[in-house]
Design a protein around this motif. Structure first.
Motif, mmCIF file in Angstrom:
data_model
loop_
_atom_site.group_PDB
_atom_site.id
_atom_site.type_symbol
_atom_site.label_atom_id
_atom_site.label_comp_id
_atom_site.label_asym_id
_atom_site.label_seq_id
_atom_site.Cartn_x
_atom_site.Cartn_y
_atom_site.Cartn_z
ATOM 1 N N ILE A 128 0.894 -1.148 0.000
ATOM 2 C CA ILE A 128 0.000 0.000 0.000
ATOM 3 C C ILE A 128 0.937 1.203 0.000
ATOM 4 C CG2 ILE A 128 -1.765 1.244 1.304
ATOM 5 C CD1 ILE A 128 -2.480 -1.532 2.580
ATOM 6 N N HIS A 129 0.942 1.963 -1.080
ATOM 7 C CA HIS A 129 1.901 3.066 -1.172
ATOM 8 C C HIS A 129 1.518 4.231 -0.281
ATOM 9 C CE1 HIS A 129 2.943 1.486 -5.431
ATOM 10 N NE2 HIS A 129 3.659 0.903 -4.503
ATOM 11 N N PHE A 130 0.208 4.400 -0.121
ATOM 12 C CA PHE A 130 -0.286 5.587 0.574
ATOM 13 C C PHE A 130 -1.557 5.215 1.320
ATOM 14 C CE2 PHE A 130 -2.859 9.417 0.782
ATOM 15 C CZ PHE A 130 -1.959 10.434 1.050
ATOM 16 N N LYS A 131 -1.579 5.536 2.613
ATOM 17 C CA LYS A 131 -2.738 5.190 3.428
ATOM 18 C C LYS A 131 -3.248 6.449 4.109
ATOM 19 C CE LYS A 131 -3.221 0.837 5.745
ATOM 20 N NZ LYS A 131 -2.911 -0.045 6.862
ATOM 21 N N LEU A 132 -4.501 6.769 3.909
ATOM 22 C CA LEU A 132 -5.103 7.932 4.560
ATOM 23 C C LEU A 132 -6.461 7.497 5.088
ATOM 24 C CD1 LEU A 132 -4.972 11.031 5.112
ATOM 25 C CD2 LEU A 132 -5.961 11.384 2.862
ATOM 26 N N GLU A 133 -6.636 7.568 6.403
ATOM 27 C CA GLU A 133 -7.893 7.110 6.999
ATOM 28 C C GLU A 133 -8.400 8.142 7.993
ATOM 29 O OE1 GLU A 133 -7.205 3.361 8.917
ATOM 30 O OE2 GLU A 133 -6.682 2.346 7.047
ATOM 31 N N GLY A 134 -9.705 8.135 8.176
ATOM 32 C CA GLY A 134 -10.269 9.046 9.165
ATOM 33 C C GLY A 134 -11.788 9.037 9.135
ATOM 34 N N THR A 135 -12.365 10.061 9.759
ATOM 35 C CA THR A 135 -13.833 10.136 9.822
ATOM 36 C C THR A 135 -14.307 11.495 9.335
ATOM 37 O OG1 THR A 135 -13.667 10.937 12.084
ATOM 38 C CG2 THR A 135 -14.034 8.579 11.809
ATOM 39 N N CYS A 136 -15.552 11.500 8.876
ATOM 40 C CA CYS A 136 -16.187 12.741 8.466
ATOM 41 C C CYS A 136 -17.591 12.704 9.063
ATOM 42 C CB CYS A 136 -16.222 12.863 6.950
ATOM 43 S SG CYS A 136 -16.602 11.332 6.082
#
Lengths: 339, 227
Positions: free
Chosen positions: B140-148
């Motif tokens: 996985i080159h790039f991981k961006l996680e979160g909530t909205c």
């Protein structure tokens, strides 16, 4: 003078390397060169032992109940007998039949759809799969560190007792690389040690005519993805290779499995739909295979009389390698666990 | 002639020792939200939504310096996992001699394909880092996680796992910048723009090599910040 000395020295070095590896990994004379890059993961007896201990240890699963061997048993060429679809933790049922494991050093890709590109990476899949071992490589590392057995085994294998994901995977890969099957009746015939019976001979002829294009000798697979005309299971609707490439022209293509030890690796096909070899031949010999992505090798159909089917099965049974099936160094490592 | 060679060899040893003592230029990575440093686990209001980022990690690799077309330096074992939770970010030191002449820097966003298919690796590439897909080989080159809070995502969560190293879903990017010798270099990513303008309008989840992953990889922009 200097040059020839260098040449001799490097030849000796090379030979000794081959020789060292030979002791632990034997390349059968009638096999091509392996695909696996041993220089990045040099075989060592202690590392193979570690890999074997991990392979048989349910500590790899979330619930401490499922080991690699639960689905890949040594007595059945490392497949899951009697289960069409493999069973994991909490009795969950997977979506595919566990393949027999052998001669993996010659394989270019892994899994029925080739999802895995290198044997080292293979174990991550079952370890993380929720219906298989339901764990993760970090929690495996965490749990192994807390045992008394493993830090010592890692020390012996790698020179210090640090446990990392890389080392776990390399060790398991080393063990499964040693699963080489090349001592079947077929191999003995090829080496001139014995001869086929008349029936086996006829079966071999039919095999070369109809099957060898995909189940290519001596590994009995060409390593490619092919559609062998199985009707699509409407419940599973497994797209096969297309799942990875997302290319419709790869739909329902699966990696050609080896036929070595086929007598013991039932049930057959990616979903384990056939229990007997006669069912398999009924499929191939039915002469009415159809699918938009059907392999060119099967377009013209295969017609086999019932007598020919019997002959062909007689040949397939010559691919059984008893030495492989009952090899004690592949079996449950009692002696390691009781150290 | 022999003596001459010996002399040159000694000189080279000295120079090498020398180089290690010299200041080595560094490369840093930083992340922004609305022109300020990004903090993980902190709610950011976008007016219509409140966004919290819980994870930001990515690979940059194969750092090289060029003088014109000529490669003058490449970092050995050059794989770096950048973690957005680490405020200053790891610093990549360019271990080069003071007198080295170069005019641009090249690096790869992601992990090169040779390494991807070459078996298991350790260090920043160890699969315990959580940046490897288990069911299908590849980093996985790039991981961006979160909530909205007001978006339409199920569970109000977004997850972008951008990767893929083979055609047609290759997300590896080779990036090149002019740099001057001795300069300390800082790259930054405007996460607000990336997320609110590029990623969220098209998806809440990207989890495998795919057309969307390739598009996403093109929308990740590194800005070279002047210092």
């Amino acid at each position: 003078m200097k040059k020839s000395f260098l040449l001799a020295a490097s030849a000796i070095l090379l030979l000794s390397f081959v020789w060292i590896q030979e002791g632990l990994f034997h390349k059968p004379a009638n096999f091509p060169d392996p695909v696996y890059n041993f220089t990045e993961n040099r075989l060592k007896q202690e590392t193979i032992d570690l890999g074997r201990a991990l392979f048989y240890d349910p500590i790899l699963s979330n619930t401490n109940t499922i080991s690699c061997a639960s689905c890949h048993s040594s007595y059945t060429a490392f497949t899951h007998v009697d289960h069409a679809l493999s069973h994991g933790i909490f009795d969950s049922i997977g979506t595919r039949n566990s393949p027999a494991l052998m001669n993996l050093a010659w394989q270019k890709s892994f899994m029925w759809d080739g999802a895995i590109n290198n044997l080292d990476m293979q174990s991550l899949a079952p370890i993380s799969h929720p219906a298989e071992m339901g764990s993760s490589i970090d929690s495996v590392v965490f749990r192994l560190k807390k045992t008394t057995l493993y830090p010592h085994m890692f020390y012996q294998a790698f020179g210090d007792s640090e446990i990392t994901g890389e080392r776990c995977l390399k060790a398991i890969a080393q063990f499964v690389l040693t699963l080489v099957s090349a001592n079947s009746t077929y191999d003995k015939v090829k080496r001139g040690e014995t001869a086929f019976t008349e029936q086996e001979e006829k079966g071999y002829y039919l095999f070369q005519q109809h099957c060898n294009s995909c189940h290519t000798e001596p590994l009995f697979t060409n390593g490619e993805f092919e559609n062998n005309g199985l009707p699509v299971d409407s419940r599973l609707r497994d797209p096969g290779r297309a799942k990875i490439t997302q290319n419709p022209s790869d739909s329902f293509k699966f990696k050609v499995p080896t036929l070595r030890n086929i007598e013991f690796s039932y049930p057959y096909m990616h979903d384990g739909r056939f229990k007997r070899l006669s069912d398999v031949l009924k499929h191939y010999g039915s002469g009415k295979l159809s699918s938009p992505t059907l392999s060119v090798h099967l377009i013209n159909g295969i017609s086999l009389s019932s007598e020919q089917r019997v002959d062909l099965i007689a040949f397939l049974l010559t691919l059984t390698d008893k030495d492989f099936l009952f090899e004690t160094k592949y079996a449950y490592p009692n002696e390691i666990y009781s150290r | 002639m022999r003596y001459c060679l010996f002399f040159v060899a000694v000189m080279m040893v000295f120079r090498n020792v020398d180089a290690q003592n010299q200041r080595s230029p560094s490369i840093r990575f930083s992340h922004f939200w609305n022109n300020e440093q990004l903090f993980l686990d902190r709610p950011y209001s976008t007016g219509s939504d409140t966004i919290t980022i819980s994870k930001l990690k990515y690979y940059v690799s194969n750092f090289q310096l060029f003088k014109g077309q000529k490669l003058v330096w490449s970092e050995p074992n050059s794989y770096h996992l950048i973690d957005g939770s680490n405020k200053s970010g790891p610093e990549i030191k360019l271990n080069i001699s003071d007198t080295m002449k170069y005019d641009h820097l090249v690096f790869i966003f992601g992990v090169d394909s040779l390494t991807q298919s070459g078996g298991v690796k350790g260090g920043d590439l160890d699969p315990t880092r959580g940046m490897y897909w288990s069911w299908q080989s590849g980093y996985i080159h790039f991981k961006l996680e979160g909530t909205c809070t007001t978006c339409h995502a199920t569970d109000k969560e977004f997850q972008f796992h951008i990767g893929g190293y083979t055609y047609p879903f290759n997300t590896i990017r080779r990036l090149s910048w002019p740099v001057s010798p001795g300069e300390n270099i800082e790259f930054s990513i405007d996460i607000e723009e990336l997320l609110t303008k590029k990623l969220l309008p098209s998806a809440f989840h990207i989890m495998s090599p795919s057309v969307k992953a390739v598009a996403a990889s093109h929308s990740i922009h590194f800005l070279k910040t002047e210092k």
